[in-house]
Motif scaffolding. Structure first.
Motif, PDB file in Angstrom:
ATOM      1  N   ASP A  88      13.756 -27.606 -14.303  1.00  0.00           N
ATOM      2  CA  ASP A  88      12.488 -26.831 -13.604  1.00  0.00           C
ATOM      3  C   ASP A  88      12.262 -27.575 -12.373  1.00  0.00           C
ATOM      4  OD1 ASP A  88      12.424 -24.626 -15.277  1.00  0.00           O
ATOM      5  OD2 ASP A  88      10.878 -25.689 -16.757  1.00  0.00           O
ATOM      6  N   ASN A  89      12.762 -28.960 -12.373  1.00  0.00           N
ATOM      7  CA  ASN A  89      12.244 -29.868 -11.227  1.00  0.00           C
ATOM      8  C   ASN A  89      13.476 -29.800 -10.218  1.00  0.00           C
ATOM      9  OD1 ASN A  89       9.697 -30.439 -12.384  1.00  0.00           O
ATOM     10  ND2 ASN A  89      10.468 -31.975 -13.815  1.00  0.00           N
ATOM     11  N   VAL A  90      14.464 -29.263 -10.234  1.00  0.00           N
ATOM     12  CA  VAL A  90      15.662 -29.380  -9.296  1.00  0.00           C
ATOM     13  C   VAL A  90      15.150 -29.014  -8.104  1.00  0.00           C
ATOM     14  CG1 VAL A  90      17.798 -28.377  -8.939  1.00  0.00           C
ATOM     15  CG2 VAL A  90      17.426 -29.132 -10.934  1.00  0.00           C
ATOM     16  N   GLU A  91      14.553 -27.950  -7.772  1.00  0.00           N
ATOM     17  CA  GLU A  91      14.074 -27.432  -6.304  1.00  0.00           C
ATOM     18  C   GLU A  91      13.224 -28.354  -5.862  1.00  0.00           C
ATOM     19  OE1 GLU A  91      12.931 -23.309  -6.254  1.00  0.00           O
ATOM     20  OE2 GLU A  91      14.655 -22.596  -7.136  1.00  0.00           O
ATOM     21  N   THR A  92      12.258 -28.747  -6.713  1.00  0.00           N
ATOM     22  CA  THR A  92      11.213 -29.497  -6.070  1.00  0.00           C
ATOM     23  C   THR A  92      12.006 -31.180  -5.458  1.00  0.00           C
ATOM     24  OG1 THR A  92       9.511 -28.685  -7.290  1.00  0.00           O
ATOM     25  CG2 THR A  92       9.098 -31.031  -6.516  1.00  0.00           C
TER      26      THR A  92
END
Length: 400
Positions: free
Chosen positions: A94-98
């Motif tokens: 869930d944190n990849v894009e950030t």
């Protein structure tokens, strides 16, 4: 600087030290005082920018709040602000894009801790370093297929360093840098008296401090200082730094005495003594001594008089002289004159300055429990302490 955020967190700091023993960045650890508190990332970045502006030195934020850290990752801080990301967050899809967006923005990210599962391959290039705690460094013993093995391709920073020996060993094992305070070496109580070999410059400053303490004529002080012109230059640089706050430039040692008087000059000779060693391994020790002195002074700026502030400054910058001279304070203080309250803190571990000294060490150790305990004993608010920390770090940057 936002008073709101400074009253909701406890701040600690420690240095990043490279192979040349130079301090390349500062780690600022941020502990929320209440786990359920809603903390404002913009206010934190505003406080950070007061010490480390966008065009200034580098700072690494170690934030012990997942929600605050999530907000920071999305806030696009200035590129001199590095962000430490725990392995469990880096492993979360869930944190990849950030993480990719922050990397694209130009910020440096550091992977903190050993991942329990492989990181998404696309985020591996986002991390410039992995931070490996000294007590948990098992990379050598593990096989190539162990969880987190791919992370070993990232250069690592060794954290948890507390002695020069640990620092040297970490570099020998391939650390790109170390994170911590290598200042806890045990001093041999049977060490021979006198300065270490090759440290004649230290002896010159000790002589100057004694002469200033006796308020000897300027001619005698100048004659002593001329034995080491490099020290005279360094002293002039300190006195003319923005941190000293003088409205006119000091052009000579004689001019310094005329403008400052003997007592104010003595505090800067104390700083000079604490930063004069040419031993490369002592660079981080000198870095710590400057910050200790400035922080102890700032802690009493609102309540102490000039004499107390000067004594607190000297207490802080002298607090690591035993490491530099390789002698216990009980021997050192026979040759270096200090006020009684400073003597009590350094030699006996007692007196009115000791609680402040304990607070400074809690800040260096980045221990929330010790921070709270020391603040309670001094009956100081967390916001007051944090403001003093940031003022001291600003003054240290101005000196250096």
């Amino acid at each position: 600087m936002s008073d709101a955020i400074l009253g909701q967190v406890a701040l600690g700091y420690s240095p990043f030290i490279d192979r040349n023993r130079a301090v390349t960045a500062t780690r600022l650890t941020v502990f929320p005082l209440r786990p359920d508190a809603a903390l404002n990332a913009a206010e934190l970045l505003q406080a950070v920018a007061s010490v480390w502006p966008a065009d200034g030195a580098r700072v690494s934020l170690n934030v012990a709040s997942e929600s605050l850290l999530q907000d920071l990752l999305k806030a696009e801080p200035s590129t001199n602000v590095m962000i430490e990301v725990p392995a469990f967050m880096a492993s979360d899809a869930d944190n990849v894009e950030t993480l990719l967006a922050l990397h694209k923005h130009g910020n440096t990210m550091l992977l903190k801790g050993r991942p329990l599962k492989e990181l998404p391959r696309e985020v591996l290039p986002c991390f410039k370093y992995s931070i490996i705690e000294l007590s948990e460094d098992r990379r050598v013993a593990e096989g190539p297929n162990a969880p987190g093995a791919a992370v070993r391709t990232i250069p690592h920073v060794q954290s948890g360093i507390s002695t020069v020996a640990e620092m040297e060993a970490s570099f020998s094992r391939g650390a790109a840098a170390v994170l911590g305070w290598p200042i806890e070496d045990v001093v041999n109580t049977s060490a021979a008296s006198g300065a270490p070999a090759g440290q004649t410059d230290l002896q010159v400053i000790v002589e100057l401090i004694n002469r200033v303490d006796k308020q000897e004529p300027i001619e005698k002080l100048e004659g002593t200082l001329k034995r080491d012109p490099s020290l005279a230059f360094k002293l002039m640089r300190y006195i003319n730094s923005p941190a000293f706050g003088l409205s006119v430039e000091i052009s000579s040692f004689r001019h310094a005495i005329m403008m400052l008087g003997y007592q104010r000059l003595k505090r800067w000779l104390a700083l000079l003594l604490a930063t004069a060693s040419k031993d490369t391994n002592l660079k981080p020790v000198m870095f710590a001594a400057v910050r200790r002195g400035l922080l102890m002074e700032e802690l009493v700026r609102g309540s102490g008089d000039d004499e107390m502030r000067n004594e607190m400054f000297i207490c802080g910058v002298f607090s690591l002289l035993d490491r530099m001279f390789k002698q216990p304070f009980s021997e050192l203080m026979r040759t270096i004159p200090v006020p009684q309250r400073v003597y009590q803190a350094l030699v006996d571990g007692t007196g009115p300055y000791q609680p402040y000294f304990d607070l400074v060490k809690s800040v260096e150790s980045e221990s929330l429990f010790d921070f709270r305990d020391a603040a309670d004993k001094l009956m100081m608010s967390v916001g007051e302490i944090n403001r003093a920390e940031l003022r001291a770090l600003t003054s240290a940057a101005e000196i250096e």
